[in-house]
Design an enzyme around this catalytic site. Structure first.
Site, PDB file in Angstrom:
ATOM      1  N   GLU A 167       8.702  -7.250  -8.640  1.00  0.00           N
ATOM      2  CA  GLU A 167      10.002  -6.476  -8.884  1.00  0.00           C
ATOM      3  C   GLU A 167      10.996  -7.192  -8.397  1.00  0.00           C
ATOM      4  OE1 GLU A 167       9.281  -2.238  -7.435  1.00  0.00           O
ATOM      5  OE2 GLU A 167       8.952  -1.783  -9.586  1.00  0.00           O
ATOM      6  N   ASP A 296       2.815   5.814   4.638  1.00  0.00           N
ATOM      7  CA  ASP A 296       2.253   4.501   4.718  1.00  0.00           C
ATOM      8  C   ASP A 296       1.736   4.125   6.291  1.00  0.00           C
ATOM      9  OD1 ASP A 296       3.220   3.661   2.323  1.00  0.00           O
ATOM     10  OD2 ASP A 296       4.547   2.223   2.937  1.00  0.00           O
ATOM     11  N   ALA A 313       4.845   5.308  -2.556  1.00  0.00           N
ATOM     12  CA  ALA A 313       5.637   6.393  -2.513  1.00  0.00           C
ATOM     13  C   ALA A 313       5.159   7.874  -3.129  1.00  0.00           C
ATOM     14  CB  ALA A 313       6.852   6.324  -3.210  1.00  0.00           C
ATOM     15  N   LYS A 373       9.814   4.023 -15.964  1.00  0.00           N
ATOM     16  CA  LYS A 373      10.194   3.824 -14.471  1.00  0.00           C
ATOM     17  C   LYS A 373      11.533   4.323 -14.187  1.00  0.00           C
ATOM     18  CE  LYS A 373       9.767   0.974 -10.710  1.00  0.00           C
ATOM     19  NZ  LYS A 373       8.618   1.197  -9.951  1.00  0.00           N
TER      20      LYS A 373
HETATM   21  C1  LIG Z   1      10.325  -3.345  -3.022  1.00  0.00           C
HETATM   22  C2  LIG Z   1       9.403  -2.038  -2.960  1.00  0.00           C
HETATM   23  C3  LIG Z   1       9.109  -1.359  -4.446  1.00  0.00           C
HETATM   24  C4  LIG Z   1       8.209  -0.235  -4.421  1.00  0.00           C
HETATM   25  N1  LIG Z   1       8.031   0.464  -5.457  1.00  0.00           N
HETATM   26  C5  LIG Z   1       6.882   1.453  -5.377  1.00  0.00           C
HETATM   27  C6  LIG Z   1       6.775   1.835  -6.661  1.00  0.00           C
HETATM   28  O1  LIG Z   1       7.292   1.824  -7.783  1.00  0.00           O
HETATM   29  N2  LIG Z   1       6.014   3.240  -6.207  1.00  0.00           N
HETATM   30  C7  LIG Z   1       5.607   3.495  -5.198  1.00  0.00           C
HETATM   31  O2  LIG Z   1       4.758   4.750  -5.357  1.00  0.00           O
HETATM   32  N3  LIG Z   1       5.485   2.998  -4.341  1.00  0.00           N
HETATM   33  C8  LIG Z   1       6.352   1.990  -4.202  1.00  0.00           C
HETATM   34  N4  LIG Z   1       6.455   1.266  -2.942  1.00  0.00           N
HETATM   35  C9  LIG Z   1       6.030   1.652  -1.771  1.00  0.00           C
HETATM   36  C10 LIG Z   1       6.596   2.750  -1.236  1.00  0.00           C
HETATM   37  O3  LIG Z   1       8.135   2.528  -1.066  1.00  0.00           O
HETATM   38  C11 LIG Z   1       6.152   3.314   0.383  1.00  0.00           C
HETATM   39  O4  LIG Z   1       4.958   3.323   0.136  1.00  0.00           O
HETATM   40  C12 LIG Z   1       6.952   4.533   0.862  1.00  0.00           C
HETATM   41  O5  LIG Z   1       8.224   4.145   1.039  1.00  0.00           O
HETATM   42  C13 LIG Z   1       6.211   5.096   1.932  1.00  0.00           C
HETATM   43  O6  LIG Z   1       6.716   6.319   2.321  1.00  0.00           O
HETATM   44  P1  LIG Z   1       6.806   6.817   3.784  1.00  0.00           P
HETATM   45  O7  LIG Z   1       7.071   8.315   3.759  1.00  0.00           O
HETATM   46  O8  LIG Z   1       5.615   6.658   4.393  1.00  0.00           O
HETATM   47  O9  LIG Z   1       7.724   5.938   4.469  1.00  0.00           O
HETATM   48  P2  LIG Z   1       9.395   5.530   4.144  1.00  0.00           P
HETATM   49  O10 LIG Z   1       9.734   6.043   2.844  1.00  0.00           O
HETATM   50  O11 LIG Z   1       9.301   4.010   4.332  1.00  0.00           O
HETATM   51  O12 LIG Z   1      10.230   6.296   5.194  1.00  0.00           O
HETATM   52  C14 LIG Z   1      10.184   5.899   6.489  1.00  0.00           C
HETATM   53  C15 LIG Z   1      11.166   6.556   7.458  1.00  0.00           C
HETATM   54  O13 LIG Z   1      10.920   6.400   8.676  1.00  0.00           O
HETATM   55  C16 LIG Z   1      12.188   5.916   9.149  1.00  0.00           C
HETATM   56  N5  LIG Z   1      11.834   4.939  10.583  1.00  0.00           N
HETATM   57  C17 LIG Z   1      11.075   4.094  10.686  1.00  0.00           C
HETATM   58  N6  LIG Z   1      10.629   3.507  11.912  1.00  0.00           N
HETATM   59  C18 LIG Z   1      11.447   4.491  12.631  1.00  0.00           C
HETATM   60  C19 LIG Z   1      11.624   4.684  14.135  1.00  0.00           C
HETATM   61  N7  LIG Z   1      11.003   3.872  14.825  1.00  0.00           N
HETATM   62  N8  LIG Z   1      12.274   5.745  14.760  1.00  0.00           N
HETATM   63  C20 LIG Z   1      12.905   6.679  13.631  1.00  0.00           C
HETATM   64  N9  LIG Z   1      12.837   6.232  12.427  1.00  0.00           N
HETATM   65  C21 LIG Z   1      12.170   5.419  11.851  1.00  0.00           C
HETATM   66  C22 LIG Z   1      12.859   4.964   8.284  1.00  0.00           C
HETATM   67  O14 LIG Z   1      14.177   4.824   8.480  1.00  0.00           O
HETATM   68  C23 LIG Z   1      12.516   5.950   6.958  1.00  0.00           C
HETATM   69  O15 LIG Z   1      13.511   6.851   6.563  1.00  0.00           O
HETATM   70  C24 LIG Z   1       7.605   0.048  -3.105  1.00  0.00           C
HETATM   71  C25 LIG Z   1       8.014  -0.596  -1.622  1.00  0.00           C
HETATM   72  C26 LIG Z   1       8.745  -1.666  -1.729  1.00  0.00           C
HETATM   73  C27 LIG Z   1       9.328  -2.288  -0.483  1.00  0.00           C
END
Ligand SMILES: Cc1cc2nc3c(=O)[nH]c(=O)nc-3n(C[C@H](O)[C@H](O)[C@H](O)COP(=O)(O)OP(=O)(O)OC[C@H]3O[C@@H](n4cnc5c(N)ncnc54)[C@H](O)[C@@H]3O)c2cc1C
Length: 400
Positions: A167, A296, A313, A373
């Site tokens: 990407e 994650d 996500a 997308k």
């Molecule tokens: C470039 C890129 C492209 C992607 N494309 C896709 C896609 O097309 N389709 C797909 O399904 N997945 C995709 N992913 C994967 C997806 O982004 C992750 O799997 C998803 O964000 C995980 O969601 P989450 O809720 O676990 O964490 P996140 O969405 O990462 O949220 C974590 C939150 O916790 C907060 N946080 C972190 N540490 C702390 C702390 N110590 N104290 C307080 N707050 C904190 C952060 O600020 C954030 O707001 C992509 C990832 C990347 C990097």
């Protein structure tokens, strides 16, 4: 009797979607949401900011748009660890906060796999500060070339040929001609190299789709090199293929080779592997029925192959719906339900109006995949931020 307190850590895809669903259920509980920033970031679009095709504000919106202040308190702070025995959250700045039920959705961090120099010298696509840094760094390199004509400044190396790598390369190769013109560089002098240990890029796709992606990037000038990144020092990336050690002189090195769950998981003493906890079917933590982990930081086993589902996500949002149901069930003293993952397909962007993927068992590529997308991104905005947020931040650039 005092109300129970539910604390949600993280306002990403998993955490914010859980809060939204839970608020709609009006549980008889106090809700607290914790996040280190006051904005939600559409992490799946970070590569666009890194390449410079989108501004950071275009992929973020204020958390308060989702928080119902009659039910929820928002705390902006960084979590250091969870004191599970004392049922408390330990913050960087705020005093400890106690919880009755806890949901952890703190997302991912870059994983170096112990490769020397990656933590110190590699850049990663992980959050807004990291991608703003990449974007500025590329500009600084091109400006530096104007000063000293050192060609090292004109080489970008990406370690890893997975989803994030493709990407980012898709966006970067769209953007490079403009950058070259701006800094008066012949675009053939710019080198973009992708290093990957095996010729099998993008393992989540079938071969025709993965090959479409690598062919498109190669046509735009990306050189794929087979090798394992071995060591990184400023200006040099060493990689090994079989017994041969080679070096590339590059002013920019971006590591997309792997991610792990938040370091808060390890700091809190959970049984984990690379920051991910094997959760029970109902998303609770073995031995800690008052704690759920999603996104994650969690590992859910795919019954078909016995291995954890990839972290996406898509799965974080689906887990959030189950977690909200189960947190409400806890408050009402009802039984929890198991999480069942429904895979809806995967689409990987290759930059402007190009993408590839597999949706409902069908291969899609080119413009239809790119259209799909954008629809997926808009749908995720509706699911978490609501229709108004989607209208403000959605993708409607279907023709350019
Ligand atoms: C470039 C890129 C492209 C992607 N494309 C896709 C896609 O097309 N389709 C797909 O399904 N997945 C995709 N992913 C994967 C997806 O982004 C992750 O799997 C998803 O964000 C995980 O969601 P989450 O809720 O676990 O964490 P996140 O969405 O990462 O949220 C974590 C939150 O916790 C907060 N946080 C972190 N540490 C702390 C702390 N110590 N104290 C307080 N707050 C904190 C952060 O600020 C954030 O707001 C992509 C990832 C990347 C990097």
């Amino acid at each position: 009797m005092t109300k129970k307190r539910i604390v949600i850590l993280g306002a990403g895809y998993g955490g914010l979607r859980t809060l939204k669903k839970l608020q709609n259920m009006h549980p008889d509980a106090d809700l607290v949401l914790v996040n280190k920033n006051d904005y939600h970031c559409e992490t799946t679009l970070l590569h666009e900011v890194a390449a410079g095709s989108t501004e950071a504000k275009g992929i973020c919106y204020p958390i308060k748009q989702v928080v119902d202040s009659r039910q929820t308190i928002f705390i902006q702070d960084t979590v250091q660890y969870v004191d599970r025995a004392g049922k408390k959250i330990i913050f960087e700045a705020h005093p400890p906060l106690s919880y009755d039920y806890l949901l952890i959705a703190l997302g991912f961090e870059s994983e170096s796999f112990g490769i020397q120099g990656i933590p110190e010298y590699a850049m990663s696509i992980s959050d807004i500060p990291s991608v703003n840094h990449i974007r500025r760094h590329i500009h600084h390199q091109l400006a530096a070339w104007q000063e000293d004509r050192d060609e090292t400044h004109l080489t970008v190396v990406v370690g890893g040929a997975g989803f994030t790598s493709f990407e980012f390369l898709g966006e970067l190769t769209n953007r490079l001609p403009k950058l070259a013109a701006r800094y008066h560089i012949d675009k053939d002098q710019l080198h973009v190299i992708c290093i990957e240990p095996t010729p099998h890029v993008l393992p989540m796709f079938n071969r025709p789709i993965a090959e479409y992606g690598s062919r498109k990037l190669a046509e735009r000038g990306v050189r794929f090199v087979i090798g394992r990144v071995n060591r990184v020092v400023p200006g040099h990336v060493y990689y090994k293929h079989e017994d041969d050690l080679s070096v590339i002189h590059a002013g920019t090195f971006i590591w997309t080779g792997g991610v792990r769950g938040s370091s808060v998981i390890e700091a809190s003493g959970f049984i984990q592997k690379r920051g991910r906890v094997n959760v029970n079917a109902d998303l609770t933590v073995p031995g800690n029925p008052e704690i759920m982990i999603i996104g994650d930081c969690s590992a859910v086993i795919d019954p078909e192959n016995g291995r954890p589902y990839p972290t996406t996500a898509q799965i974080a949002i689906q887990q959030a719906d189950c977690a909200a149901h189960n947190l409400n069930a806890r408050i009402q003293g009802r039984a929890l339900k198991p999480f069942v993952y429904k895979y809806k397909g995967t689409v990987c962007s290759l930059g402007r109006n190009d993408a590839m993927g597999q949706v409902m068992g069908k291969n899609i590529k080119g413009y239809p995949a790119s259209f799909m997308k954008k629809m997926i991104e808009n749908r995720s905005l509706v699911k978490i931020g609501g229709v108004e947020t989607m209208l403000k931040k959605g993708r409607f650039d279907f023709l350019n």
